[in-house]
Design a protein around this motif. Structure first.
Motif, PDB file in Angstrom:
ATOM      1  N   THR A 127      -2.387  35.711 -84.049  1.00 18.61           N
ATOM      2  CA  THR A 127      -1.922  37.006 -84.141  1.00 18.61           C
ATOM      3  C   THR A 127      -1.064  37.299 -83.275  1.00 18.61           C
ATOM      4  N   ARG A 128      -1.429  38.574 -82.552  1.00 21.34           N
ATOM      5  CA  ARG A 128      -1.662  39.245 -81.250  1.00 21.34           C
ATOM      6  C   ARG A 128      -3.086  39.290 -81.225  1.00 21.34           C
ATOM      7  N   ASP A 129      -3.823  39.767 -81.830  1.00 20.99           N
ATOM      8  CA  ASP A 129      -5.352  39.995 -81.278  1.00 20.99           C
ATOM      9  C   ASP A 129      -5.797  38.536 -80.871  1.00 20.99           C
ATOM     10  N   ALA A 130      -5.783  37.844 -81.748  1.00 17.98           N
ATOM     11  CA  ALA A 130      -6.323  36.042 -81.501  1.00 17.98           C
ATOM     12  C   ALA A 130      -5.772  35.835 -79.894  1.00 17.98           C
ATOM     13  N   VAL A 131      -4.749  35.501 -79.806  1.00 19.06           N
ATOM     14  CA  VAL A 131      -4.385  35.643 -78.660  1.00 19.06           C
ATOM     15  C   VAL A 131      -5.401  35.719 -77.296  1.00 19.06           C
ATOM     16  N   THR A 132      -5.009  37.495 -77.974  1.00 19.70           N
ATOM     17  CA  THR A 132      -5.823  38.264 -76.617  1.00 19.70           C
ATOM     18  C   THR A 132      -7.290  37.982 -76.486  1.00 19.70           C
ATOM     19  N   ILE A 133      -7.902  37.381 -77.334  1.00 24.11           N
ATOM     20  CA  ILE A 133      -9.190  36.970 -77.554  1.00 24.11           C
ATOM     21  C   ILE A 133      -9.543  35.698 -77.464  1.00 24.11           C
ATOM     22  N   VAL A 253     -11.571  47.264 -78.198  1.00 22.16           N
ATOM     23  CA  VAL A 253     -10.979  47.904 -76.958  1.00 22.16           C
ATOM     24  C   VAL A 253      -9.306  47.279 -78.000  1.00 22.16           C
ATOM     25  N   LEU A 254      -9.345  46.105 -78.426  1.00 22.84           N
ATOM     26  CA  LEU A 254      -8.709  46.280 -78.851  1.00 22.84           C
ATOM     27  C   LEU A 254      -7.774  47.053 -80.827  1.00 22.84           C
ATOM     28  N   ASP A 255      -8.726  48.114 -79.951  1.00 20.63           N
ATOM     29  CA  ASP A 255      -8.268  49.511 -81.252  1.00 20.63           C
ATOM     30  C   ASP A 255      -7.460  50.219 -80.341  1.00 20.63           C
ATOM     31  N   SER A 257      -5.455  51.727 -77.934  1.00 21.60           N
ATOM     32  CA  SER A 257      -4.518  51.874 -77.865  1.00 21.60           C
ATOM     33  C   SER A 257      -4.068  52.053 -76.173  1.00 21.60           C
ATOM     34  N   ALA A 258      -5.209  53.060 -75.770  1.00 23.86           N
ATOM     35  CA  ALA A 258      -4.800  53.538 -74.449  1.00 23.86           C
ATOM     36  C   ALA A 258      -5.712  52.841 -73.472  1.00 23.86           C
ATOM     37  N   ALA A 259      -6.731  52.245 -73.988  1.00 24.55           N
ATOM     38  CA  ALA A 259      -7.752  51.688 -73.012  1.00 24.55           C
ATOM     39  C   ALA A 259      -7.121  51.234 -72.055  1.00 24.55           C
ATOM     40  N   ALA A 260      -7.497  51.330 -70.918  1.00 23.04           N
ATOM     41  CA  ALA A 260      -7.375  50.995 -69.639  1.00 23.04           C
ATOM     42  C   ALA A 260      -7.881  50.294 -68.679  1.00 23.04           C
ATOM     43  N   ARG A 261      -7.911  49.534 -67.561  1.00 22.62           N
ATOM     44  CA  ARG A 261      -8.799  48.341 -67.422  1.00 22.62           C
ATOM     45  C   ARG A 261     -10.086  49.216 -66.309  1.00 22.62           C
ATOM     46  N   GLN A 262      -9.386  49.581 -65.393  1.00 22.87           N
ATOM     47  CA  GLN A 262     -10.141  50.930 -64.977  1.00 22.87           C
ATOM     48  C   GLN A 262     -11.209  51.746 -65.311  1.00 22.87           C
ATOM     49  N   ASP A 263     -11.477  51.612 -66.802  1.00 25.45           N
ATOM     50  CA  ASP A 263     -12.445  52.567 -67.301  1.00 25.45           C
ATOM     51  C   ASP A 263     -13.479  52.250 -67.891  1.00 25.45           C
ATOM     52  N   LEU A 264     -12.917  50.292 -68.264  1.00 22.65           N
ATOM     53  CA  LEU A 264     -13.875  49.378 -68.738  1.00 22.65           C
ATOM     54  C   LEU A 264     -13.823  48.720 -67.603  1.00 22.65           C
ATOM     55  N   TRP A 305     -14.580  39.371 -64.045  1.00 22.62           N
ATOM     56  CA  TRP A 305     -14.536  40.543 -64.421  1.00 22.62           C
ATOM     57  C   TRP A 305     -12.988  41.391 -64.787  1.00 22.62           C
ATOM     58  N   ILE A 306     -12.846  40.843 -63.501  1.00 23.58           N
ATOM     59  CA  ILE A 306     -11.129  42.237 -63.123  1.00 23.58           C
ATOM     60  C   ILE A 306      -9.635  41.634 -64.468  1.00 23.58           C
ATOM     61  N   ARG A 307      -9.829  39.569 -63.794  1.00 24.17           N
ATOM     62  CA  ARG A 307      -8.704  39.242 -65.411  1.00 24.17           C
ATOM     63  C   ARG A 307      -9.326  39.550 -66.804  1.00 24.17           C
ATOM     64  N   ILE A 308     -10.739  39.871 -67.096  1.00 23.12           N
ATOM     65  CA  ILE A 308     -11.031  39.468 -68.563  1.00 23.12           C
ATOM     66  C   ILE A 308     -10.585  40.954 -68.774  1.00 23.12           C
ATOM     67  N   ALA A 309     -11.024  41.973 -67.964  1.00 20.83           N
ATOM     68  CA  ALA A 309     -10.951  44.099 -68.603  1.00 20.83           C
ATOM     69  C   ALA A 309      -8.812  43.916 -68.763  1.00 20.83           C
ATOM     70  N   LYS A 310      -8.151  42.936 -67.659  1.00 17.52           N
ATOM     71  CA  LYS A 310      -6.642  43.031 -67.759  1.00 17.52           C
ATOM     72  C   LYS A 310      -6.165  42.895 -69.423  1.00 17.52           C
ATOM     73  N   VAL A 311      -6.939  41.391 -69.235  1.00 18.80           N
ATOM     74  CA  VAL A 311      -6.353  40.879 -70.754  1.00 18.80           C
ATOM     75  C   VAL A 311      -6.440  41.702 -71.559  1.00 18.80           C
ATOM     76  N   LEU A 312      -7.629  41.924 -72.057  1.00 19.43           N
ATOM     77  CA  LEU A 312      -8.530  42.667 -72.844  1.00 19.43           C
ATOM     78  C   LEU A 312      -7.566  44.350 -73.253  1.00 19.43           C
ATOM     79  N   CYS A 313      -7.166  44.744 -72.033  1.00 22.04           N
ATOM     80  CA  CYS A 313      -6.141  45.734 -72.430  1.00 22.04           C
ATOM     81  C   CYS A 313      -4.536  45.796 -72.274  1.00 22.04           C
ATOM     82  N   ASN A 314      -4.408  44.804 -72.473  1.00 22.82           N
ATOM     83  CA  ASN A 314      -3.045  44.058 -72.657  1.00 22.82           C
ATOM     84  C   ASN A 314      -2.622  44.351 -71.569  1.00 22.82           C
ATOM     85  N   ASP A 315      -2.672  44.742 -70.110  1.00 29.89           N
ATOM     86  CA  ASP A 315      -1.815  44.955 -69.062  1.00 29.89           C
ATOM     87  C   ASP A 315      -0.732  44.443 -68.653  1.00 29.89           C
TER      88      ASP A 315
END
Length: 342
Positions: A127-133, A253-255, A257-264, A305-315
């Motif tokens: 699933t999309r969430d599985a790939v992200t995690i 963060v996966l729930d 849709s407006a999550a932004a990496r700068q906030d994380l 941690w920057i890469r992880i934040a980007k991935v979790l936000c699907n940037d």
């Protein structure tokens, strides 16, 4: 191999790759390495010269190299830096020519393809969430493949569940989880993934084999990324266990849709640093965005941690970086000279 040894080894490989890339680059059928970097006078004397077109001083990269392995993504960063530095010092008589060499790393599509390929063997559709995690917690597609390989095959095809994602990641060694972060992070993640019950910080430190002191701020950073949750019973990883299959437990963060990496990342900075200067925070995080270069330079502890934040936000991502190698021209193009004279 220790992390410092691995870093040195990757640097050695990057230098070899850079020399090869310069040899496989040309300008007007002349090898870039020989024209710009060759330090042996007799070799330069025996080489044909090159007529440089000031309006077009860039040659082309005619080669190609695919590097595969657990550290390929980390190696790419070393290669980029080494290419920028050049394979050797530029000799004093070098013509003003250069070549732009692309360095590409795996993107979300790569991880999704790996998950789908492994999933077909297990009759588990990612699933999309599985790939992200899977992508966020590992450092490369090879780790994803190894994690999913540990799962059993299903009699009928279905979507993979998040507890299975947790179980798959739990099979990985600690150094393959958050591989760019300090070792304490991977050990803590492994312990949380494998535990079926919440753990206190003391219990987590014991299970991970690390000190409570070194663990505390990393737990806060993981909490900022919503990967770890603090409950009344202790800390738990934000995915269900097998016994909790079907429960709505996943990184918050996966729930969003407006999550932004700068906030994380703002929250991660607060977790990893002791009272960061307000002026620095204002300079880095401004106008609803952030200055990644300044953040990396001034607070290097945040880099993994920057890469992880980007991935979790699907940037949206740029997985290809073009690096200029050679002796970039300082001449003004002929056309510009003529326009200035008119």
């Amino acid at each position: 191999m220790s992390r410092s040894g691995s870093h040195e080894k990757l640097g050695e490989i990057a230098r070899t790759v850079t020399v090869g890339a310069a040899i496989q680059s040309e300008y007007a059928d002349r090898t870039l390495y020989r024209q710009v970097f060759e330090d042996r006078e007799e070799k330069r004397a025996s080489a044909f010269g090159v007529d440089v077109d000031a309006a077009d001083p860039f040659g082309r990269f005619i080669g190609g190299l695919v590097l595969r392995g657990p550290d390929a993504t980390r190696l790419a960063r070393h290669v980029e830096g080494q290419l920028a530095d050049g394979p050797a010092p530029i000799h004093e008589d070098a013509p003003e020519i250069a070549v732009s060499i692309p360095v590409r790393t795996p993107d979300r599509t790569t991880y999704a393809e790996v998950a789908a390929r492994m999933g077909r063997e297990k009759r588990l559709d990612p699933t999309r969430d599985a790939v992200t995690i899977l992508r966020a917690l590992t450092g490369n597609p090879y780790a994803v493949a190894d994690a999913l390989h540990a799962l059993g095959a299903e009699p009928m095809a279905r979507d993979i569940t998040l507890d299975e994602v947790r179980a798959a990641l739990g099979h990985l060694e600690a150094d393959r989880l958050f591989p760019d972060a300090p070792p304490t992070v991977g050990k803590a993640m492994q312990a949380l993934l494998r535990s079926t019950t919440p753990l206190s910080q003391a219990e987590l430190a014991e299970a991970a084999g690390v000190s409570t002191r070194s663990l505390r701020r990393y737990v806060d950073a993981l909490d900022a990324l919503t990967l770890v949750e603090a409950t009344d019973d202790g800390l738990r990883f934000a995915l269900p266990t097998r016994e909790q299959r079907g429960a709505d437990i996943r990184p918050a963060v996966l729930d969003d849709s407006a999550a932004a990496r700068q906030d994380l990342l703002f929250d991660v900075v607060l977790a990893l640093t002791d009272d960061p200067p307000n002026k620095l925070l204002a300079a880095v995080f401004t106008g609803g965005s952030y200055d990644e270069g300044l953040l990396r330079r001034r607070i290097p502890a945040v880099n993994p941690w920057i890469r992880i934040a980007k991935v979790l936000c699907n940037d949206p991502e740029v997985n290809t970086t073009a690096v200029t190698v050679g002796n970039p021209t300082t001449q003004t193009p002929i056309g510009a000279d003529r326009r200035a004279e008119s």
